[in-house]
Design an enzyme around this catalytic site. Structure first.
Site, PDB file in Angstrom:
ATOM      1  N   GLU A 157       0.842  -1.197   0.000  1.00  0.00           N
ATOM      2  CA  GLU A 157       0.000   0.000   0.000  1.00  0.00           C
ATOM      3  C   GLU A 157       0.879   1.249   0.000  1.00  0.00           C
ATOM      4  O   GLU A 157       1.997   1.242   0.510  1.00  0.00           O
ATOM      5  CB  GLU A 157      -0.939  -0.017   1.210  1.00  0.00           C
ATOM      6  CG  GLU A 157      -0.254  -0.164   2.564  1.00  0.00           C
ATOM      7  CD  GLU A 157       0.280   1.130   3.131  1.00  0.00           C
ATOM      8  OE1 GLU A 157      -0.176   2.195   2.679  1.00  0.00           O
ATOM      9  OE2 GLU A 157       1.149   1.078   4.009  1.00  0.00           O
ATOM     10  N   ARG A 160      -1.485   7.617   2.146  1.00  0.00           N
ATOM     11  CA  ARG A 160      -1.032   8.686   3.034  1.00  0.00           C
ATOM     12  C   ARG A 160      -2.146   8.968   4.038  1.00  0.00           C
ATOM     13  O   ARG A 160      -3.289   9.217   3.649  1.00  0.00           O
ATOM     14  CB  ARG A 160      -0.731   9.953   2.241  1.00  0.00           C
ATOM     15  CG  ARG A 160       0.393   9.823   1.227  1.00  0.00           C
ATOM     16  CD  ARG A 160       0.395  11.020   0.284  1.00  0.00           C
ATOM     17  NE  ARG A 160      -0.830  11.085  -0.511  1.00  0.00           N
ATOM     18  CZ  ARG A 160      -1.227  12.164  -1.177  1.00  0.00           C
ATOM     19  NH1 ARG A 160      -0.502  13.262  -1.142  1.00  0.00           N
ATOM     20  NH2 ARG A 160      -2.346  12.131  -1.891  1.00  0.00           N
ATOM     21  N   CYS A 278       5.315   5.010   9.325  1.00  0.00           N
ATOM     22  CA  CYS A 278       5.862   4.367   8.122  1.00  0.00           C
ATOM     23  C   CYS A 278       7.337   4.654   7.872  1.00  0.00           C
ATOM     24  O   CYS A 278       8.141   3.729   7.760  1.00  0.00           O
ATOM     25  CB  CYS A 278       5.045   4.777   6.898  1.00  0.00           C
ATOM     26  SG  CYS A 278       3.374   4.096   6.901  1.00  0.00           S
ATOM     27  N   ARG A 345       1.903   8.160  16.462  1.00  0.00           N
ATOM     28  CA  ARG A 345       3.074   7.279  16.398  1.00  0.00           C
ATOM     29  C   ARG A 345       4.300   8.035  15.876  1.00  0.00           C
ATOM     30  O   ARG A 345       4.273   8.625  14.814  1.00  0.00           O
ATOM     31  CB  ARG A 345       2.770   6.062  15.515  1.00  0.00           C
ATOM     32  CG  ARG A 345       1.823   5.072  16.172  1.00  0.00           C
ATOM     33  CD  ARG A 345       1.454   3.938  15.248  1.00  0.00           C
ATOM     34  NE  ARG A 345       0.603   4.367  14.138  1.00  0.00           N
ATOM     35  CZ  ARG A 345       0.106   3.550  13.221  1.00  0.00           C
ATOM     36  NH1 ARG A 345       0.400   2.255  13.263  1.00  0.00           N
ATOM     37  NH2 ARG A 345      -0.663   4.013  12.263  1.00  0.00           N
TER      38      ARG A 345
END
Length: 448
Positions: A157, A160, A278, A345
């Site tokens: 994937e 955003r 990410c 995160r």
């Protein structure tokens, strides 16, 4: 087509809801009963613009259901997406135990027919064969009674956070990695409407490019894409730090070099550095993979180091203006790692809170999402205010941490008299310097 999505985090829920919205029959599986109940009522457990509307439309059409029963999902789906988390371990490796558990469970419930098992989770390079092995172990646990067949596909994937629904319907490309023509044909059928841009905002564009490759290359594409973007951000931040020393403006520099078609304008905004779930995780995983094979990724190591330093640099800029921070009150505009999400995160704000608290400062914060949610009670060493003026009250300085668009239109002139010292560190180079200085602020940017 019949689809099962296992895992309903950002990737799984957006993928499942959007595939249901375009007409597929989707079952989403999650082991959290409260979350399943919430989603079944049409409510999203995450803040993602447009997602509740897509979910509610799919539910109304009877195209999506939510369950904790993985056996029901595996039985239903001809295409099974593994979309569980792969968080980083302390040494930089990806934690793949959730993927392993799901793959084994799929194998235990595969009884007959043909399935395509899709790695949607970001998994270490080489995981395609590993997942196949785990699924077969699960099938073996049935005592040889399973008559099922399957192939594994890597379909990374590129969503955003904050625009994930848009990205699903308007992808730059779709990457499919497999050695099975049968599986690849089914995956392209699954995405036909998206490839043909039937749900895109601009339907005049050419069809979405489909990159068909081997599994290892598909997995590497995901890591390489995120690593490249992380390097690009760290690069412009290095340039910004030189600009500070020589009297240049990195905003103008970024604009000038971005007009080069080989470079492009995106990801050339200097600031506090990248965060989120990410970039850090994927760069670390790629570094670790390279190390496993005897290669030292010096550029990627430097990229991570620059990003870590950039967060501390914001505190140093504050020290240059205020000198001693002990006993001072600092207000943070924004807490989430980027706008239009509630994701905390690896948010730069966490580093700032830790550093400022260590130096003896009192920290306050205002965030359009966090301040209005139950999350605000879960923070330590920070007072979360409910509006920007409460944040400014008594502050010795403000730091713009997250570039929420509503921060551009705040009444900063009203905030100046509320502050003990009207200083603002624009850690995203996001605000209008001239209007802030007219309002009475001392403005400090990054590389400006």
């Amino acid at each position: 087509m019949r689809v099962c999505v296992i895992g309903t985090g950002y990737v799984g829920l957006v993928t499942g809801a959007c595939l249901a919205y375009i007409g597929h029959d989707v079952i989403c599986v999650d082991n959290n009963e409260a979350k399943v109940k919430l989603m079944s009522s049409g409510q999203s457990p995450i803040h993602e613009p447009g997602l509740p509307e897509v979910m509610q439309s799919a539910i109304a059409k009877g195209k999506i259901t939510f369950t904790t029963d993985i056996a029901a999902g595996v039985t239903h789906g001809e295409i099974l997406f593994i979309a569980v988390g792969t968080p980083a371990l302390p040494d930089g490796q990806s934690d793949t135990r959730y993927v392993e558990a799901v793959a084994r469970s799929i194998g235990e419930h595969l009884h007959d027919g043909y399935r395509v098992i899709v790695n949607k989770s970001t998994v270490p390079i080489g995981s395609g064969d590993w997942v196949r092995m785990i699924v077969m172990d699960g099938m073996a646990a049935q005592g040889g009674s399973s008559k099922a067949e399957f192939d594994v596909v890597s379909n990374p994937e590129f969503l955003r956070e904050g625009v994930a629904v848009f990205d699903t319907f308007n992808p730059d490309r779709i990457v499919l990695g497999s050695s099975s023509d049968r599986a690849l044909k089914l995956m392209q059928e699954l995405y036909t409407n998206i490839i043909n841009r039937e749900f895109a905002e601009d339907k005049t564009l050419s069809p979405v490019p489909v990159v068909v490759t081997d599994i290892n290359s598909a997995e590497m594409i995901k890591y390489a894409a995120n690593a490249f973007l992380a390097v690009k951000i760290s690069f412009i931040n290095e340039v910004a730090n030189v600009c500070d020393r020589v009297g240049a403006d990195v905003v103008e520099v970024g604009r000038g070099i971005g007009l080069d078609s080989r470079i492009g304008q995106k990801f050339l905004q200097a600031g506090i550095g990248w965060g989120g779930s990410c970039f850090g995780k994927d760069v670390s995983a790629l570094i670790h993979t390279a190390d496993d094979y005897g290669y030292n990724t010096e550029l990627l190591n430097a990229c991570v180091k620059v990003n870590q330093q950039q967060r501390v640099l914001v505190v140093e800029k504050l020290q240059q203006v205020l000198k001693i921070l002990k006993g001072k009150t600092i207000g943070l505009l924004g807490l989430t790692f980027k706008p239009d999400t509630d994701d905390m995160r690896d948010a730069p704000s966490i580093t700032l809170i830790d550093q400022l608290s260590r130096l003896g400062a009192k920290v306050k914060a205002y965030d359009p999402i966090v301040s209005q949610s139950g999350m605000r009670d879960g923070f330590s060493n920070v007072i979360v205010e409910t509006d920007a003026e409460r944040l400014a009250d008594g502050c010795d300085a403000l730091i713009l941490v997250t570039d929420w668009k509503q921060f551009k239109s705040l009444d900063y002139a009203k905030m100046v008299p509320l502050m003990a010292n009207p200083v603002i560190i624009d850690a995203r180079n996001f605000l209008d310097r001239a209007s802030l200085e007219t309002a009475g602020f001392k403005y400090v940017g990054m590389g400006r």
